[in-house]
Design an enzyme around this catalytic site. Structure first.
Site, PDB file in Angstrom:
ATOM      1  N   GLN A  54      42.500  30.856  33.999  1.00 44.78           N
ATOM      2  CA  GLN A  54      42.171  30.652  35.391  1.00 44.78           C
ATOM      3  C   GLN A  54      42.209  29.094  35.701  1.00 44.78           C
ATOM      4  O   GLN A  54      42.123  28.160  34.687  1.00 44.78           O
ATOM      5  CB  GLN A  54      40.863  31.160  35.849  1.00 44.78           C
ATOM      6  CG  GLN A  54      40.559  30.818  37.211  1.00 44.78           C
ATOM      7  CD  GLN A  54      41.555  31.636  38.248  1.00 44.78           C
ATOM      8  OE1 GLN A  54      42.414  31.036  38.671  1.00 44.78           O
ATOM      9  NE2 GLN A  54      41.147  32.782  38.632  1.00 44.78           N
ATOM     10  N   HIS A  64      33.286  33.459  35.077  1.00 40.17           N
ATOM     11  CA  HIS A  64      33.798  34.201  35.949  1.00 40.17           C
ATOM     12  C   HIS A  64      32.555  34.679  37.004  1.00 40.17           C
ATOM     13  O   HIS A  64      31.559  34.973  36.649  1.00 40.17           O
ATOM     14  CB  HIS A  64      34.345  35.443  35.143  1.00 40.17           C
ATOM     15  CG  HIS A  64      35.081  36.514  35.947  1.00 40.17           C
ATOM     16  ND1 HIS A  64      34.385  37.395  36.974  1.00 40.17           N
ATOM     17  CD2 HIS A  64      36.316  36.834  35.986  1.00 40.17           C
ATOM     18  CE1 HIS A  64      35.386  38.154  37.466  1.00 40.17           C
ATOM     19  NE2 HIS A  64      36.767  37.868  36.967  1.00 40.17           N
ATOM     20  N   TYR A 104      51.642  40.762  40.330  1.00 40.71           N
ATOM     21  CA  TYR A 104      51.610  41.992  40.749  1.00 40.71           C
ATOM     22  C   TYR A 104      50.538  42.265  41.537  1.00 40.71           C
ATOM     23  O   TYR A 104      49.457  41.901  41.406  1.00 40.71           O
ATOM     24  CB  TYR A 104      51.411  42.791  39.373  1.00 40.71           C
ATOM     25  CG  TYR A 104      51.617  44.389  39.511  1.00 40.71           C
ATOM     26  CD1 TYR A 104      53.030  44.911  39.595  1.00 40.71           C
ATOM     27  CD2 TYR A 104      50.637  45.126  39.477  1.00 40.71           C
ATOM     28  CE1 TYR A 104      53.230  46.063  39.545  1.00 40.71           C
ATOM     29  CE2 TYR A 104      51.000  46.369  39.702  1.00 40.71           C
ATOM     30  CZ  TYR A 104      52.047  47.144  39.670  1.00 40.71           C
ATOM     31  OH  TYR A 104      52.223  48.272  39.600  1.00 40.71           O
ATOM     32  N   ARG A 138      42.796  42.830  34.679  1.00 42.48           N
ATOM     33  CA  ARG A 138      41.943  43.897  35.527  1.00 42.48           C
ATOM     34  C   ARG A 138      42.241  44.136  36.770  1.00 42.48           C
ATOM     35  O   ARG A 138      42.446  45.113  37.376  1.00 42.48           O
ATOM     36  CB  ARG A 138      40.336  43.614  35.406  1.00 42.48           C
ATOM     37  CG  ARG A 138      39.401  44.582  35.725  1.00 42.48           C
ATOM     38  CD  ARG A 138      38.095  43.981  36.120  1.00 42.48           C
ATOM     39  NE  ARG A 138      38.086  43.263  37.325  1.00 42.48           N
ATOM     40  CZ  ARG A 138      36.896  42.818  37.860  1.00 42.48           C
ATOM     41  NH1 ARG A 138      35.684  42.994  37.430  1.00 42.48           N
ATOM     42  NH2 ARG A 138      36.871  42.116  39.116  1.00 42.48           N
ATOM     43  N   GLY A 139      42.343  43.040  37.505  1.00 47.64           N
ATOM     44  CA  GLY A 139      42.736  43.095  38.946  1.00 47.64           C
ATOM     45  C   GLY A 139      41.300  43.035  39.583  1.00 47.64           C
ATOM     46  O   GLY A 139      40.239  43.124  39.216  1.00 47.64           O
ATOM     47  N   GLU A 162      54.512  30.369  37.082  1.00 43.79           N
ATOM     48  CA  GLU A 162      54.087  31.706  37.656  1.00 43.79           C
ATOM     49  C   GLU A 162      54.898  31.473  39.060  1.00 43.79           C
ATOM     50  O   GLU A 162      55.025  30.663  39.774  1.00 43.79           O
ATOM     51  CB  GLU A 162      52.667  31.687  38.040  1.00 43.79           C
ATOM     52  CG  GLU A 162      52.220  32.992  38.737  1.00 43.79           C
ATOM     53  CD  GLU A 162      50.691  33.083  38.951  1.00 43.79           C
ATOM     54  OE1 GLU A 162      49.837  33.311  38.117  1.00 43.79           O
ATOM     55  OE2 GLU A 162      50.312  32.557  40.057  1.00 43.79           O
ATOM     56  N   HIS A 181      53.068  40.709  35.140  1.00 38.02           N
ATOM     57  CA  HIS A 181      51.338  40.902  35.322  1.00 38.02           C
ATOM     58  C   HIS A 181      51.316  42.362  35.588  1.00 38.02           C
ATOM     59  O   HIS A 181      52.302  42.942  36.227  1.00 38.02           O
ATOM     60  CB  HIS A 181      51.116  40.084  36.641  1.00 38.02           C
ATOM     61  CG  HIS A 181      51.185  38.533  36.528  1.00 38.02           C
ATOM     62  ND1 HIS A 181      50.130  37.910  37.240  1.00 38.02           N
ATOM     63  CD2 HIS A 181      52.004  37.676  35.944  1.00 38.02           C
ATOM     64  CE1 HIS A 181      50.329  36.625  37.127  1.00 38.02           C
ATOM     65  NE2 HIS A 181      51.442  36.294  36.137  1.00 38.02           N
TER      66      HIS A 181
END
Length: 314
Positions: A191, A164, A55, A113-114, A23, A83
């Site tokens: 994650q 989450h 992003y 989703r963000g 990444e 992304h």
């Protein structure tokens, strides 16, 4: 007696290669750009399958992200996975962005989703979930499928080895992952996690629920206590208390802290591979040293490819 089918015939297929990816995030200054491009050249030598480009929330670094995607494709042998976050974006805005990525040659998108707006209010008529974005990408792809020579856009999504922060349960997280698969996701990247058993548990729960897409563990080189604690705060994932204590005990001895962190990272990655991980995704923070040090300690079966120098010459 009937001849054996291809399925029945003895297999001569060798061990499947392990996928490798990194990444990166767009630089925020000229100095950061110099550092990033040194990292890119170092990572390029490992012939990763792709590099993801982050992003910003609500597209806050839209232009710099696209510039990085362009340069990766024009100046390197690397393939970008872009992304894309969707919360708060309208279908029209996001369709424009997806088309822009496809126009630039991008064929891999990590659909996220963000972060929600700080006030928690998502504008009416905008997308709310990653599942919505996956379906939008597939609709855009369908309209342009004649361009792709029967290929397709590869869509990645996020998966969570621990609950989450906004989820009611781990079981709900698996239901969400299954819904993303049904909407057209091709693979997932996890994650960060800090305990070896967390990835294996995720795989067990996901497969029992019917998730069949590859789930790639996201590994962060754990070489900085400050970064571990900051990332834990941002992600809501509790760090390994034993590791934190060992890193604190190292004090100002940076070499010792790095050694402890690399060993912990290698152990996490190896445990994930032992649990059947199809690849590794390394969160680099635009720094190559730690990522390459972790990679050097792992014996990854990788596909045989032409040398980098030969590919660049061609």
């Amino acid at each position: 007696m009937s001849p054996p089918t291809l399925i029945d015939a003895p297999s001569t297929v060798t061990e499947a290669p392990v996928a490798l990816s990194y990444e990166l995030f767009p630089p925020r200054s000229d100095a950061a750009s110099v550092t990033l491009w040194k990292t890119i050249r170092e990572l390029e030598g490992t012939a990763p399958d792709y590099v993801s480009v982050t992003y910003g929330a609500s597209g806050s670094n839209h232009d710099t992200a696209l510039d990085l995607v362009d340069r990766l494709q024009l100046e390197t042998t690397l393939r970008p996975l872009a992304h894309l976050t969707c919360v708060g974006g309208t279908p029209e805005e996001l369709s424009t962005t997806v088309n822009e990525l496809l126009d630039r040659g991008v064929r891999g998108i990590l659909a996220l989703r963000g972060d929600k707006p700080r006030d928690g209010q998502v504008p009416a008529g905008s997308l709310r979930y990653a599942q919505d974005l996956i379906e939008l990408i597939r609709r855009v792809e369908l309209r342009r499928s004649a361009q792709f020579a029967a290929g397709k856009v590869a869509i990645g999504v996020a998966a969570y080895p621990t609950k989450h922060p906004e989820s009611p349960s781990e079981a709900h997280d698996i239901e969400v992952l299954l819904a993303k698969q049904r909407s057209g996701a091709d693979f997932a990247i996890t994650q960060v996690f800090f305990h070896a058993e967390q990835y294996a548990s995720l795989i067990h729960r996901a497969r029992r629920a019917g998730v069949t897409i590859p789930i790639i563990p996201g590994i962060m080189p754990l070489t900085s206590l400050r970064r571990i604690l900051k990332l834990s705060e941002l992600s809501g994932v509790a760090p390994d208390a034993t590791l934190v204590d060992r890193m604190r005990a190292a004090g100002d001895d940076g070499a010792l802290a790095r050694k402890i962190g690399v060993e912990a990272s290698v152990a996490l990655a190896q445990a994930a591979l032992d649990a059947g991980a199809p690849g590794l995704h390394l969160y680099t923070f635009n720094e190559h040293e730690s990522a390459l040090e972790v990679l050097a300690r792992l014996d990854l079966p990788r596909p045989s490819r032409p040398s980098l120098a030969r590919r660049q010459a061609n």
